[in-house]
Design a protein around this motif. Structure first.
Motif, mmCIF file in Angstrom:
data_model
loop_
_atom_site.group_PDB
_atom_site.id
_atom_site.type_symbol
_atom_site.label_atom_id
_atom_site.label_comp_id
_atom_site.label_asym_id
_atom_site.label_seq_id
_atom_site.Cartn_x
_atom_site.Cartn_y
_atom_site.Cartn_z
ATOM 1 N N GLU A 231 8.160 133.616 55.299
ATOM 2 C CA GLU A 231 8.303 134.748 56.217
ATOM 3 C C GLU A 231 6.965 135.466 56.400
ATOM 4 O O GLU A 231 6.329 135.892 55.432
ATOM 5 C CB GLU A 231 9.346 135.743 55.699
ATOM 6 N N TRP A 232 6.568 135.618 57.656
ATOM 7 C CA TRP A 232 5.357 136.360 58.012
ATOM 8 C C TRP A 232 5.698 137.309 59.170
ATOM 9 O O TRP A 232 5.053 137.288 60.218
ATOM 10 C CB TRP A 232 4.231 135.405 58.416
ATOM 11 N N SER A 233 6.718 138.113 58.975
ATOM 12 C CA SER A 233 7.205 138.969 60.053
ATOM 13 C C SER A 233 6.311 140.190 60.226
ATOM 14 O O SER A 233 5.794 140.751 59.257
ATOM 15 C CB SER A 233 8.641 139.423 59.772
ATOM 16 N N LEU A 234 6.150 140.593 61.484
ATOM 17 C CA LEU A 234 5.394 141.802 61.812
ATOM 18 C C LEU A 234 6.379 142.964 61.929
ATOM 19 O O LEU A 234 7.355 142.893 62.676
ATOM 20 C CB LEU A 234 4.640 141.626 63.125
ATOM 21 N N GLN A 235 6.128 144.031 61.174
ATOM 22 C CA GLN A 235 7.004 145.202 61.205
ATOM 23 C C GLN A 235 6.293 146.361 61.902
ATOM 24 O O GLN A 235 5.142 146.666 61.595
ATOM 25 C CB GLN A 235 7.403 145.612 59.790
ATOM 26 N N ILE A 236 7.028 146.998 62.837
ATOM 27 C CA ILE A 236 6.514 148.170 63.545
ATOM 28 C C ILE A 236 7.491 149.309 63.296
ATOM 29 O O ILE A 236 8.653 149.244 63.708
ATOM 30 C CB ILE A 236 6.367 147.916 65.057
ATOM 31 N N VAL A 237 7.028 150.346 62.617
ATOM 32 C CA VAL A 237 7.874 151.490 62.287
ATOM 33 C C VAL A 237 7.702 152.563 63.358
ATOM 34 O O VAL A 237 6.592 152.824 63.822
ATOM 35 C CB VAL A 237 7.506 152.055 60.892
ATOM 36 N N GLY A 238 8.817 153.197 63.737
ATOM 37 C CA GLY A 238 8.746 154.250 64.746
ATOM 38 C C GLY A 238 8.259 153.724 66.083
ATOM 39 O O GLY A 238 7.275 154.216 66.647
ATOM 40 N N VAL A 239 8.957 152.735 66.607
ATOM 41 C CA VAL A 239 8.531 152.069 67.839
ATOM 42 C C VAL A 239 8.441 153.071 68.994
ATOM 43 O O VAL A 239 9.326 153.909 69.184
ATOM 44 C CB VAL A 239 9.515 150.940 68.196
ATOM 45 N N GLN A 240 7.365 152.961 69.772
ATOM 46 C CA GLN A 240 7.148 153.800 70.946
ATOM 47 C C GLN A 240 7.203 152.943 72.207
ATOM 48 O O GLN A 240 7.110 151.714 72.149
ATOM 49 C CB GLN A 240 5.799 154.517 70.852
ATOM 50 N N MET A 241 7.354 153.595 73.358
ATOM 51 C CA MET A 241 7.429 152.864 74.613
ATOM 52 C C MET A 241 6.168 152.026 74.840
ATOM 53 O O MET A 241 6.225 150.943 75.418
ATOM 54 C CB MET A 241 7.638 153.835 75.781
ATOM 55 N N ARG A 242 5.024 152.513 74.375
ATOM 56 C CA ARG A 242 3.756 151.799 74.576
ATOM 57 C C ARG A 242 3.681 150.512 73.762
ATOM 58 O O ARG A 242 2.793 149.684 74.005
ATOM 59 C CB ARG A 242 2.581 152.704 74.205
ATOM 60 N N ASP A 243 4.583 150.338 72.789
ATOM 61 C CA ASP A 243 4.569 149.127 71.965
ATOM 62 C C ASP A 243 5.209 147.934 72.661
ATOM 63 O O ASP A 243 5.120 146.802 72.163
ATOM 64 C CB ASP A 243 5.295 149.380 70.637
ATOM 65 N N ALA A 244 5.850 148.167 73.801
ATOM 66 C CA ALA A 244 6.507 147.067 74.514
ATOM 67 C C ALA A 244 5.467 146.041 74.966
ATOM 68 O O ALA A 244 4.331 146.376 75.302
ATOM 69 C CB ALA A 244 7.280 147.607 75.708
ATOM 70 N N GLY A 245 5.867 144.775 74.954
ATOM 71 C CA GLY A 245 4.967 143.709 75.376
ATOM 72 C C GLY A 245 5.142 142.465 74.537
ATOM 73 O O GLY A 245 6.051 142.362 73.715
ATOM 74 N N GLU A 246 4.242 141.517 74.736
ATOM 75 C CA GLU A 246 4.331 140.221 74.046
ATOM 76 C C GLU A 246 3.404 140.185 72.838
ATOM 77 O O GLU A 246 2.250 140.622 72.902
ATOM 78 C CB GLU A 246 3.984 139.085 75.000
ATOM 79 N N TYR A 247 3.941 139.644 71.745
ATOM 80 C CA TYR A 247 3.186 139.473 70.500
ATOM 81 C C TYR A 247 3.256 137.993 70.115
ATOM 82 O O TYR A 247 4.293 137.349 70.285
ATOM 83 C CB TYR A 247 3.765 140.328 69.380
ATOM 84 N N GLN A 248 2.143 137.477 69.576
ATOM 85 C CA GLN A 248 2.086 136.071 69.171
ATOM 86 C C GLN A 248 1.774 135.939 67.694
ATOM 87 O O GLN A 248 0.853 136.581 67.180
ATOM 88 C CB GLN A 248 1.032 135.314 69.982
#
Length: 286
Positions: free
Chosen positions: A99-116
């Motif tokens: 497992e190499w999951s990316l965690q984002i706490v307190g997601v904001q609208m600006r965090d939307a988009g594609e991650y690789q």
């Protein structure tokens, strides 16, 4: 015949060795590669919640995997090292796990988009993309912005939460600035409802309803009431309480409407009398 037999034995041994290599190949790093080579995934979370972008790849070095945010091509992590000043981003990894999951706490609208998630393996670079969608559901108190009741009545205020991403952990109700969920004489009921074909009103999917009941309304119950879910915006209305228990607010509205109507009729009669007098005056002159 002897030569043919030797050739057959060599062929069998070669096939056995190739089969063993294929099994090892599939059970090792390549199995991870095949596991990671999937179509682009979509993940929807509510604003303010925690997002976990999954990436499961085995048998690679710690520095062989990176998370990249595509909208600005920023490398967020490499292995277990984070390359951003935003403390909301972190990597989830346990030694020996894939497992190499990316965690984002307190997601904001600006965090939307594609991650690789990109991993360097012996067979090449493996890329797993996740498109993050951030929802901003809003609470809405049904009815008008002002509600009226009289002393001793049961007052009910209903809050609707549509298109939620998951169930809210809680729905708090506030009277002015005070949370009242557990006050005496007040009851809060929260439930998820779905479409009911027997009703004229059809709820949309993932609709949560929270209802505030004030059993015996008192004058001090007047004021602002706010519905505040954990994963949605708030909504506020104002409650007015009448001390006259013998006349309801609906009756007061009807009385006011009737008075306005009678006043209009009186005004019309007055104008009609003036017109009649004018005709008589003209007839006398001519």
């Amino acid at each position: 015949m002897f030569v043919l037999g030797v050739l057959l034995v060599l062929l069998v041994l070669q096939l056995s060795e190739s089969s063993l290599q294929i099994n090892q190949y599939l059970q090792g790093g390549v199995s991870a590669a095949l596991e990671s080579r999937v179509s682009r995934m979509n993940l929807t979370v509510a604003q303010g919640s925690t997002a976990r972008l999954s990436c499961n790849i085995r048998n690679i070095e710690d520095d062989g995997i990176s998370w990249i945010r595509l909208k600005d091509y920023h490398i967020l992590t490499n292995g277990q090292v984070t390359y951003t000043r935003d403390a909301r981003f972190s990597i989830l990894h346990s030694p020996g796990s894939g497992e190499w999951s990316l965690q984002i706490v307190g997601v904001q609208m600006r965090d939307a988009g594609e991650y690789q998630c990109q991993a360097a393996t012996s067979t090449g670079t493996i890329t797993l993309s996740t498109v993050l969608h951030v929802a901003n559901p809003q609470a809405r108190i049904l009815g008008s912005r002002e509600k009226h009741g009289k002393v001793g009545d049961l007052v009910q205020i209903t809050c609707e939460l549509r298109d939620n991403v998951g169930t809210p952990e809680f729905v708090f109700w506030y009277h002015n600035q005070t949370m009242i969920n557990f006050q005496t004489g007040v009851r809060v009921t929260t439930s998820i409802i779905g479409p009911d074909v027997s009703q004229l009103w059809l709820a949309s999917p993932n609709t949560t309803m929270s209802r505030l009941d004030i059993r015996r309304t008192r004058m001090e119950h007047a004021g602002e009431y706010t519905c505040a879910p954990s994963n949605s915006g708030n909504d506020t209305i104002r409650l007015y309480v009448s001390a006259d228990s013998s006349l309801s607010f609906q009756q007061l509205e009807q009385s006011s409407s009737l008075t306005s109507s009678n006043g209009g009729q009186t005004h019309l009669l007055f104008i009609s009398g003036q017109i009649s007098c004018l005709f008589l005056l003209l007839k006398f002159v001519f």
